[in-house]
Design a protein around this motif. Structure first.
Motif, short mmCIF file in Angstrom:
data_model
loop_
_atom_site.label_atom_id
_atom_site.label_comp_id
_atom_site.label_asym_id
_atom_site.label_seq_id
_atom_site.Cartn_x
_atom_site.Cartn_y
_atom_site.Cartn_z
N HIS A 1 0.90 -1.28 0.05
CA HIS A 1 -0.03 -0.07 -0.09
C HIS A 1 0.96 1.29 -0.07
O HIS A 1 0.62 2.17 0.63
N LYS A 2 1.89 1.19 -0.69
CA LYS A 2 3.03 2.33 -0.86
C LYS A 2 3.10 2.60 -2.40
O LYS A 2 2.97 1.91 -3.14
N SER A 3 3.02 3.89 -2.85
CA SER A 3 3.27 4.40 -4.05
C SER A 3 4.64 4.39 -4.61
O SER A 3 5.68 4.60 -3.89
N GLY A 4 4.82 3.96 -5.81
CA GLY A 4 5.93 3.92 -6.59
C GLY A 4 6.84 2.65 -6.23
O GLY A 4 6.48 1.93 -5.57
N PRO A 5 7.78 2.86 -7.05
CA PRO A 5 8.60 1.60 -7.33
C PRO A 5 9.54 1.32 -6.03
O PRO A 5 9.76 2.66 -5.37
N THR A 6 10.16 0.18 -5.63
CA THR A 6 11.24 0.08 -4.58
C THR A 6 12.06 -0.84 -5.01
O THR A 6 11.89 -1.50 -6.29
N ASN A 7 13.22 -0.69 -4.44
CA ASN A 7 14.24 -1.69 -5.00
C ASN A 7 14.00 -3.19 -4.83
O ASN A 7 14.37 -3.85 -5.71
N ILE A 8 13.50 -3.49 -3.69
CA ILE A 8 13.33 -4.99 -3.59
C ILE A 8 12.01 -5.25 -2.72
O ILE A 8 11.53 -4.60 -1.90
N LEU A 9 11.09 -6.40 -3.22
CA LEU A 9 10.04 -6.88 -2.53
C LEU A 9 10.33 -8.32 -2.36
O LEU A 9 10.85 -8.86 -2.91
N SER A 10 10.04 -8.45 -0.80
CA SER A 10 10.35 -9.92 -0.50
C SER A 10 8.77 -10.58 -0.21
O SER A 10 8.21 -9.97 0.54
N PHE A 11 8.87 -11.77 -0.86
CA PHE A 11 7.49 -12.56 -0.49
C PHE A 11 7.81 -13.81 0.21
O PHE A 11 7.95 -15.08 -0.82
N PRO A 12 7.64 -14.07 1.40
CA PRO A 12 8.15 -15.37 2.14
C PRO A 12 6.74 -16.27 1.60
O PRO A 12 5.86 -15.82 1.55
N ALA A 13 7.63 -17.62 1.39
CA ALA A 13 6.54 -18.75 0.89
C ALA A 13 5.50 -18.83 2.03
O ALA A 13 5.77 -18.81 3.22
N ASP A 14 4.17 -18.89 1.68
CA ASP A 14 3.14 -18.97 2.69
C ASP A 14 2.09 -20.32 2.28
O ASP A 14 1.16 -20.53 1.78
N LEU A 15 3.06 -21.54 2.65
CA LEU A 15 2.38 -22.84 2.24
C LEU A 15 1.55 -23.23 3.20
O LEU A 15 1.64 -23.09 4.51
N PRO A 16 0.11 -23.78 2.59
CA PRO A 16 -0.76 -24.49 3.44
C PRO A 16 -0.29 -25.62 4.30
O PRO A 16 0.89 -26.46 4.04
N GLU A 17 -0.72 -25.84 5.52
CA GLU A 17 -0.39 -26.77 6.46
C GLU A 17 -0.34 -28.21 5.68
O GLU A 17 -1.21 -28.53 4.75
N GLY A 18 0.66 -29.17 5.92
CA GLY A 18 0.69 -30.52 5.26
C GLY A 18 1.53 -30.44 3.62
O GLY A 18 1.67 -31.36 3.43
N ILE A 19 1.76 -29.18 3.57
CA ILE A 19 2.60 -28.98 2.11
C ILE A 19 3.96 -28.99 2.46
O ILE A 19 4.33 -27.91 3.08
N GLU A 20 4.67 -29.77 2.14
CA GLU A 20 6.19 -29.82 2.19
C GLU A 20 7.09 -29.41 1.04
O GLU A 20 7.23 -30.45 0.18
N LEU A 21 7.61 -28.37 1.02
CA LEU A 21 8.28 -27.76 -0.12
C LEU A 21 9.32 -27.10 0.30
O LEU A 21 9.33 -26.64 1.38
N ASP A 22 10.40 -26.97 -0.36
CA ASP A 22 11.60 -25.90 0.00
C ASP A 22 11.70 -24.50 -0.29
O ASP A 22 12.59 -23.90 -0.35
N LEU A 23 10.66 -24.23 -1.03
CA LEU A 23 10.22 -22.86 -1.49
C LEU A 23 10.43 -22.00 -0.15
O LEU A 23 9.58 -22.00 0.79
N LEU A 24 11.35 -21.18 -0.28
CA LEU A 24 11.52 -19.99 0.89
C LEU A 24 10.82 -18.77 0.64
O LEU A 24 10.12 -18.26 1.23
N GLY A 25 10.69 -18.54 -0.74
CA GLY A 25 9.89 -17.44 -1.24
C GLY A 25 10.49 -16.72 -2.46
O GLY A 25 11.06 -17.38 -3.22
N ASP A 26 9.95 -15.52 -2.72
CA ASP A 26 10.11 -14.69 -3.98
C ASP A 26 11.02 -13.44 -3.61
O ASP A 26 10.36 -12.82 -2.79
N LEU A 27 11.89 -13.18 -4.55
CA LEU A 27 12.42 -11.52 -4.51
C LEU A 27 12.04 -11.02 -5.61
O LEU A 27 12.24 -11.67 -6.70
N VAL A 28 11.57 -9.85 -5.54
CA VAL A 28 11.32 -8.83 -6.74
C VAL A 28 12.20 -7.61 -6.73
O VAL A 28 12.10 -6.81 -5.83
N ILE A 29 13.13 -7.70 -7.81
CA ILE A 29 14.10 -6.58 -7.60
C ILE A 29 13.80 -5.79 -8.95
O ILE A 29 13.77 -6.03 -9.97
N CYS A 30 13.70 -4.50 -8.43
CA CYS A 30 13.43 -3.50 -9.55
C CYS A 30 14.82 -2.68 -10.21
O CYS A 30 15.38 -2.04 -9.27
#
Length: 153
Positions: free
Chosen positions: A57-86
């Motif tokens: 909820h912030k205006s304009g681009p930013t250098n990086i956004l981090s999206f930690p993985a939010d996996l449903p219970e019982g789902i076992e993956l190695d996914l740590l998350g996503d990084l979006v770099i401008c």
């Protein structure tokens, strides 16, 4: 083992290659005793601004956004998350702050990985802890403390 997927939807001359990003991710995760998968998406200002507005909820681009993985219970993956770099924002910051572009890329990638691990900088104590961790990781990469302002030449 840490696996990364690079999605370069924006490209510029100063961007690091996959090997460099892999090194930075691996170094940031040295003390993390678990296999991981991270998606690194390199975007333009328009996509960064849209995601920043939608998720922070912030205006304009930013250098990086981090999206930690939010996996449903019982789902076992190695996914740590996503990084979006401008890339354009990051490149502009490096120029304005008189930083070596590759070093600034390394710092931002390390910063993002630490966010995926749960580090934050909302309050002063958390910020100090996160900055100390970043400085230590960057030191391993032979990169100076990014928080020291460069004096006029």
């Amino acid at each position: 083992m840490n696996q990364i997927e690079i999605q370069a939807v924006f490209e510029s001359a100063g961007q690091p290659d996959q090997q460099q990003i892999q090194l930075w991710v691996d170094t940031a995760l040295d003390d993390f005793d678990q296999d991981t998968e991270i998606v690194v998406r390199i975007v333009d200002e328009k996509e960064s601004a849209a995601l920043n507005e939608q998720y922070r909820h912030k205006s304009g681009p930013t250098n990086i956004l981090s999206f930690p993985a939010d996996l449903p219970e019982g789902i076992e993956l190695d996914l740590l998350g996503d990084l979006v770099i401008c890339a354009p924002v990051l490149e502009k910051e490096a120029l304005e702050q008189d930083k070596i572009l590759t070093h600034h890329w390394a710092h931002i990638v390390v910063h993002g990985v630490l966010h995926l691990l749960g580090y934050d900088h909302i309050d002063d104590d958390e910020a100090e802890l996160m900055e100390d961790k970043e400085i230590a990781i960057l030191h391993k990469l032979h990169i100076n403390n990014p928080y020291i302002e460069v004096k006029d030449k």
